[in-house]
Design a protein around this motif. Structure first.
Motif, mmCIF file in Angstrom:
data_model
loop_
_atom_site.group_PDB
_atom_site.id
_atom_site.type_symbol
_atom_site.label_atom_id
_atom_site.label_comp_id
_atom_site.label_asym_id
_atom_site.label_seq_id
_atom_site.Cartn_x
_atom_site.Cartn_y
_atom_site.Cartn_z
ATOM 1 N N MET A 1 -8.496 -11.119 3.728
ATOM 2 C CA MET A 1 -8.417 -12.217 2.796
ATOM 3 C C MET A 1 -9.669 -13.067 2.805
ATOM 4 S SD MET A 1 -4.617 -13.826 2.405
ATOM 5 C CE MET A 1 -5.123 -15.394 2.947
ATOM 6 N N CYS A 2 -10.764 -12.538 3.237
ATOM 7 C CA CYS A 2 -11.971 -13.352 3.281
ATOM 8 C C CYS A 2 -12.792 -13.255 2.004
ATOM 9 C CB CYS A 2 -12.810 -12.981 4.501
ATOM 10 S SG CYS A 2 -13.206 -11.245 4.588
ATOM 11 N N ARG A 3 -12.372 -12.390 1.060
ATOM 12 C CA ARG A 3 -13.089 -12.314 -0.205
ATOM 13 C C ARG A 3 -12.866 -13.602 -0.986
ATOM 14 N NH1 ARG A 3 -10.503 -8.747 -4.408
ATOM 15 N NH2 ARG A 3 -10.074 -10.661 -5.495
ATOM 16 N N SER A 4 -13.931 -14.183 -1.469
ATOM 17 C CA SER A 4 -13.766 -15.426 -2.213
ATOM 18 C C SER A 4 -13.471 -15.133 -3.683
ATOM 19 C CB SER A 4 -15.015 -16.301 -2.076
ATOM 20 O OG SER A 4 -16.136 -15.608 -2.534
ATOM 21 N N ILE A 5 -12.810 -16.076 -4.305
ATOM 22 C CA ILE A 5 -12.493 -15.950 -5.723
ATOM 23 C C ILE A 5 -13.773 -16.233 -6.504
ATOM 24 C CG2 ILE A 5 -11.116 -16.875 -7.614
ATOM 25 C CD1 ILE A 5 -9.062 -17.752 -5.465
ATOM 26 N N LYS A 6 -14.131 -15.327 -7.406
ATOM 27 C CA LYS A 6 -15.370 -15.519 -8.153
ATOM 28 C C LYS A 6 -15.147 -16.454 -9.341
ATOM 29 C CE LYS A 6 -15.093 -11.492 -11.162
ATOM 30 N NZ LYS A 6 -15.782 -10.301 -11.626
ATOM 31 N N SER B 1 -6.076 -11.629 -12.994
ATOM 32 C CA SER B 1 -4.996 -11.232 -12.086
ATOM 33 C C SER B 1 -5.466 -11.198 -10.633
ATOM 34 C CB SER B 1 -4.451 -9.860 -12.482
ATOM 35 O OG SER B 1 -3.816 -9.923 -13.727
ATOM 36 N N ALA B 2 -6.645 -10.667 -10.408
ATOM 37 C CA ALA B 2 -7.180 -10.595 -9.043
ATOM 38 C C ALA B 2 -7.398 -11.993 -8.464
ATOM 39 C CB ALA B 2 -8.485 -9.802 -9.029
ATOM 40 N N ALA B 3 -7.927 -12.895 -9.285
ATOM 41 C CA ALA B 3 -8.145 -14.264 -8.824
ATOM 42 C C ALA B 3 -6.819 -14.963 -8.526
ATOM 43 C CB ALA B 3 -8.935 -15.053 -9.866
ATOM 44 N N ALA B 4 -5.830 -14.753 -9.390
ATOM 45 C CA ALA B 4 -4.512 -15.363 -9.186
ATOM 46 C C ALA B 4 -3.860 -14.847 -7.910
ATOM 47 C CB ALA B 4 -3.612 -15.091 -10.385
ATOM 48 N N LEU B 5 -3.923 -13.552 -7.709
ATOM 49 C CA LEU B 5 -3.353 -12.959 -6.501
ATOM 50 C C LEU B 5 -4.042 -13.497 -5.259
ATOM 51 C CD1 LEU B 5 -1.483 -10.950 -5.092
ATOM 52 C CD2 LEU B 5 -3.217 -9.181 -5.515
ATOM 53 N N PHE C 1 0.357 -15.318 2.986
ATOM 54 C CA PHE C 1 0.883 -13.952 3.004
ATOM 55 C C PHE C 1 -0.040 -13.023 2.236
ATOM 56 C CE2 PHE C 1 5.044 -16.356 2.844
ATOM 57 C CZ PHE C 1 5.398 -16.114 4.157
ATOM 58 N N ARG C 2 -0.399 -11.919 2.854
ATOM 59 C CA ARG C 2 -1.111 -10.882 2.114
ATOM 60 C C ARG C 2 -0.101 -10.136 1.262
ATOM 61 N NH1 ARG C 2 -3.298 -6.847 0.507
ATOM 62 N NH2 ARG C 2 -5.020 -5.558 0.930
ATOM 63 N N GLN C 3 1.017 -9.803 1.859
ATOM 64 C CA GLN C 3 2.138 -9.163 1.166
ATOM 65 C C GLN C 3 3.397 -9.867 1.663
ATOM 66 O OE1 GLN C 3 1.822 -6.656 -1.105
ATOM 67 N NE2 GLN C 3 3.997 -6.835 -1.493
ATOM 68 N N PRO C 4 4.145 -10.526 0.787
ATOM 69 C CA PRO C 4 5.312 -11.274 1.234
ATOM 70 C C PRO C 4 6.458 -10.350 1.661
ATOM 71 C CG PRO C 4 5.256 -11.238 -1.132
ATOM 72 C CD PRO C 4 3.982 -10.591 -0.668
ATOM 73 N N ALA C 5 7.319 -10.869 2.496
ATOM 74 C CA ALA C 5 8.538 -10.156 2.855
ATOM 75 C C ALA C 5 9.408 -10.035 1.606
ATOM 76 C CB ALA C 5 9.278 -10.919 3.945
ATOM 77 N N ALA C 6 10.332 -9.107 1.643
ATOM 78 C CA ALA C 6 11.182 -8.837 0.486
ATOM 79 C C ALA C 6 11.890 -10.093 -0.014
ATOM 80 C CB ALA C 6 12.203 -7.752 0.819
ATOM 81 N N HIS C 7 12.319 -10.945 0.902
ATOM 82 C CA HIS C 7 13.050 -12.144 0.472
ATOM 83 C C HIS C 7 12.147 -13.194 -0.179
ATOM 84 C CE1 HIS C 7 11.769 -13.132 4.604
ATOM 85 N NE2 HIS C 7 11.779 -14.391 4.194
ATOM 86 N N ASN C 8 10.843 -13.027 -0.096
ATOM 87 C CA ASN C 8 9.903 -13.945 -0.748
ATOM 88 C C ASN C 8 9.155 -13.299 -1.915
ATOM 89 O OD1 ASN C 8 10.296 -16.249 0.850
ATOM 90 N ND2 ASN C 8 9.016 -15.395 2.462
ATOM 91 N N ALA C 9 9.412 -12.040 -2.185
ATOM 92 C CA ALA C 9 8.643 -11.304 -3.194
ATOM 93 C C ALA C 9 8.779 -11.896 -4.592
ATOM 94 C CB ALA C 9 9.044 -9.834 -3.196
ATOM 95 N N VAL C 10 9.979 -12.295 -4.977
ATOM 96 C CA VAL C 10 10.179 -12.849 -6.322
ATOM 97 C C VAL C 10 9.391 -14.149 -6.484
ATOM 98 C CG1 VAL C 10 11.872 -13.845 -7.907
ATOM 99 C CG2 VAL C 10 12.398 -11.726 -6.695
#
Length: 69
Positions: A1-6, A22-26, A35-44
């Motif tokens: 997660m060290c890539r900066s948003i351009k 989309s990449a910037a929003a993510l 979270f890099r990838q949220p747990a299932a209960h936080n995905a929505v």
């Protein structure tokens, strides 16, 4: 997660695609949530936040007035 948003506004970026937005929003939601990838209960909530940031970013970029160009 060290890539900066351009920077996506002109003159820094001439051809901004939906993929760029989309990449910037993510990246933003990952940074804010921790979270890099949220747990299932936080995905929505995570996906909803990414979509909201995408919409806000697209609106912002479409309404900015860049002077001196």
């Amino acid at each position: 997660m060290c890539r900066s948003i351009k920077t996506l506004r002109q003159p820094y970026a001439e051809n901004v695609t939906d993929a760029d937005i989309s990449a910037a929003a993510l990246q933003y939601v990952r940074k804010v949530s921790g979270f890099r990838q949220p747990a299932a209960h936080n995905a929505v909530a995570f996906d909803r936040a990414v979509a909201a940031v995408e919409r806000a970013t697209a609106e912002l970029l479409s309404t900015l007035e860049v002077r001196g160009r």
